[in-house]
Design a protein around this motif. Structure first.
Motif, PDB file in Angstrom:
ATOM      1  N   LEU A   1       0.867  -1.190   0.000  1.00  0.00           N
ATOM      2  CA  LEU A   1       0.000   0.000   0.000  1.00  0.00           C
ATOM      3  C   LEU A   1       0.900   1.236   0.000  1.00  0.00           C
ATOM      4  O   LEU A   1       1.908   1.256   0.709  1.00  0.00           O
ATOM      5  CB  LEU A   1      -0.863   0.028   1.269  1.00  0.00           C
ATOM      6  CG  LEU A   1      -1.925  -1.063   1.412  1.00  0.00           C
ATOM      7  CD1 LEU A   1      -2.411  -1.136   2.868  1.00  0.00           C
ATOM      8  CD2 LEU A   1      -3.104  -0.779   0.479  1.00  0.00           C
ATOM      9  N   THR A   2       0.523   2.238  -0.770  1.00  0.00           N
ATOM     10  CA  THR A   2       1.306   3.479  -0.810  1.00  0.00           C
ATOM     11  C   THR A   2       0.688   4.482   0.157  1.00  0.00           C
ATOM     12  O   THR A   2      -0.485   4.845  -0.013  1.00  0.00           O
ATOM     13  CB  THR A   2       1.281   4.072  -2.240  1.00  0.00           C
ATOM     14  OG1 THR A   2       1.819   3.102  -3.127  1.00  0.00           O
ATOM     15  CG2 THR A   2       2.095   5.364  -2.326  1.00  0.00           C
ATOM     16  N   PRO A   3       1.461   4.925   1.154  1.00  0.00           N
ATOM     17  CA  PRO A   3       0.881   5.907   2.090  1.00  0.00           C
ATOM     18  C   PRO A   3       0.513   7.210   1.382  1.00  0.00           C
ATOM     19  O   PRO A   3       1.217   7.674   0.488  1.00  0.00           O
ATOM     20  CB  PRO A   3       2.016   6.142   3.100  1.00  0.00           C
ATOM     21  CG  PRO A   3       2.909   4.955   2.985  1.00  0.00           C
ATOM     22  CD  PRO A   3       2.825   4.520   1.544  1.00  0.00           C
ATOM     23  N   LEU A   4      -0.621   7.770   1.794  1.00  0.00           N
ATOM     24  CA  LEU A   4      -1.037   9.112   1.347  1.00  0.00           C
ATOM     25  C   LEU A   4      -0.970  10.036   2.544  1.00  0.00           C
ATOM     26  O   LEU A   4      -1.696   9.831   3.514  1.00  0.00           O
ATOM     27  CB  LEU A   4      -2.495   9.097   0.875  1.00  0.00           C
ATOM     28  CG  LEU A   4      -2.892   8.298  -0.341  1.00  0.00           C
ATOM     29  CD1 LEU A   4      -4.415   8.386  -0.530  1.00  0.00           C
ATOM     30  CD2 LEU A   4      -2.176   8.814  -1.562  1.00  0.00           C
ATOM     31  N   ALA A   5      -0.126  11.045   2.486  1.00  0.00           N
ATOM     32  CA  ALA A   5      -0.091  12.051   3.556  1.00  0.00           C
ATOM     33  C   ALA A   5      -0.790  13.296   3.017  1.00  0.00           C
ATOM     34  O   ALA A   5      -2.010  13.310   2.865  1.00  0.00           O
ATOM     35  CB  ALA A   5       1.347  12.296   3.996  1.00  0.00           C
ATOM     36  N   GLY A   6      -0.033  14.346   2.691  1.00  0.00           N
ATOM     37  CA  GLY A   6      -0.664  15.555   2.128  1.00  0.00           C
ATOM     38  C   GLY A   6      -1.016  15.409   0.663  1.00  0.00           C
ATOM     39  O   GLY A   6      -1.736  16.224   0.096  1.00  0.00           O
ATOM     40  N   CYS A   7      -0.469  14.399  -0.003  1.00  0.00           N
ATOM     41  CA  CYS A   7      -0.757  14.060  -1.417  1.00  0.00           C
ATOM     42  C   CYS A   7      -0.152  15.044  -2.426  1.00  0.00           C
ATOM     43  O   CYS A   7      -0.456  14.946  -3.616  1.00  0.00           O
ATOM     44  CB  CYS A   7      -2.244  13.938  -1.696  1.00  0.00           C
ATOM     45  SG  CYS A   7      -2.979  12.559  -0.848  1.00  0.00           S
ATOM     46  N   THR A   8       0.656  15.977  -1.987  1.00  0.00           N
ATOM     47  CA  THR A   8       1.149  16.980  -2.939  1.00  0.00           C
ATOM     48  C   THR A   8       2.137  16.375  -3.936  1.00  0.00           C
ATOM     49  O   THR A   8       2.244  16.865  -5.055  1.00  0.00           O
ATOM     50  CB  THR A   8       1.796  18.175  -2.209  1.00  0.00           C
ATOM     51  OG1 THR A   8       2.886  17.706  -1.415  1.00  0.00           O
ATOM     52  CG2 THR A   8       0.805  18.917  -1.341  1.00  0.00           C
TER      53      THR A   8
END
Ligand SMILES: Cc1cc2nc3c(=O)[nH]c(=O)nc-3n(C[C@H](O)[C@H](O)[C@H](O)COP(=O)(O)OP(=O)(O)OC[C@H]3O[C@@H](n4cnc5c(N)ncnc54)[C@H](O)[C@@H]3O)c2cc1C
Length: 287
Positions: free
Chosen positions: A29-36
């Protein structure tokens, strides 16, 4: 629209424990933080991942405090929060200066320190600061927590020791003695990726770190040693140009980057000189 995430799988953990369990049991799974960074990759088609872990809601990964004599910054802390933090401005002003240079205000409100580190771009603005500050990256999996010296985190261009079942949970920065200094050279005042970025500390053993001059952020060890031994700044400039390995790309040329890196070193040395020893006439413009 390629950034629409509806056809993609997005897991929504409620706690850090849940997130780490999902990474272990349901990965990759690829982590999503702020997604920028992630959204740019999806939009340009350079990111092919289809399964994501949304960690944005994990408040355990937010916040800035001091534990013992160590500054601790949660991975989800945004650049804007770092800029505003009195603790950071007092203890690590070069990090506040770097985060102030990230993108424009929208990106600073969304982009996180953990995302900047994990993304691993050699142009990441916070990275030379963390290298010069000799920070530690805290990594957690469902089974362990480990702390990696920042200087050992990257193994190559956008490659690191972080495993797919791990998250960056925090960054720890021991007290930094000496005058701190940061400069980013880019094309314009906001939204520009650096052509060269330098963070440095003036102490009995100076620390100098640069971005955008090699496949990863680098410490200029030979330059540091020469300055610590009392060598002339002009000799240190020559050494620095030898020990970096910039490339030509759309943003700049290799020759320009070497030239600018040497100028930044001179500017650092001049700006942080003990009173009365500053050399006049150094160009302070960085754009
Ligand atoms: C218009 C624009 C301008 C920009 N300008 C700059 C700039 O001037 N300087 C600069 O340095 N950057 C810049 N960036 C890049 C970006 O904003 C930063 O790198 C930001 O810090 C990324 O954080 P994020 O939370 O958005 O990361 P995300 O996009 O959510 O994630 C980035 C990568 O890190 C991984 N990741 C995120 N958090 C974690 C974690 N806690 N643990 C493990 N993996 C994690 C993700 O899986 C992904 O691979 C810019 C981006 C844009 C779109």
């Amino acid at each position: 629209m390629r950034t629409a995430i509806s056809p993609l799988v997005v897991k929504q953990p409620r706690t850090l424990k849940d997130a780490l369990r999902m990474l272990r049991d349901d990965g990759p799974l690829t982590p999503l933080a702020g997604c920028t960074d992630v959204y740019v990759g999806l939009n340009f088609g350079t990111l092919r991942d289809a399964r994501f872990l949304n960690i944005w809601g994990l408040d355990d990964l937010r916040g800035i405090d001091v534990r013992g004599d160590v500054l601790r910054i949660g991975a989800l802390t945004t650049h804007a929060e770092i800029v505003r933090s009195v603790l950071v401005r007092r203890r690590l002003p070069m990090l506040a200066a770097a985060c102030r240079e990230v993108g424009a205000v929208q990106i600073q409100n969304r982009g996180t320190l953990g995302g900047n580190i994990a993304n691993g771009s050699p142009a990441g603005d916070s990275l030379p600061v963390l290298a010069a500050a000799e920070a530690f990256v805290e990594l957690r999996s469902a089974e362990w927590t480990r702390t990696v010296p920042f200087g050992e985190f990257y193994t190559g261009y956008r490659k690191s020791v972080m495993r797919p079942d791990e998250l960056i949970t925090a960054v720890e920065i021991p007290r930094v003695e000496g005058a701190q200094w940061f400069r980013k050279v880019g094309t314009r005042a906001a939204q520009s990726i650096s052509k060269v970025v330098m963070a440095a500390v003036r102490a009995s053993r100076p620390r100098i770190a640069l971005g955008s001059v090699a496949p990863t952020v680098v410490r200029a060890r030979s330059t540091e040693e020469a300055l610590a031994a009392g060598g002339a700044i002009e000799e240190a400039q020559r050494l620095l140009q030898d020990e970096i390995s910039p490339i030509d790309d759309i943003r700049s040329t290799e020759a320009y980057r070497r030239f600018v890196a040497a100028n930044l070193l001179m500017q650092f040395w001049t700006d942080t000189a003990p009173r009365g020893r500053a050399r006049p006439g150094v160009n302070r413009r960085t754009r």
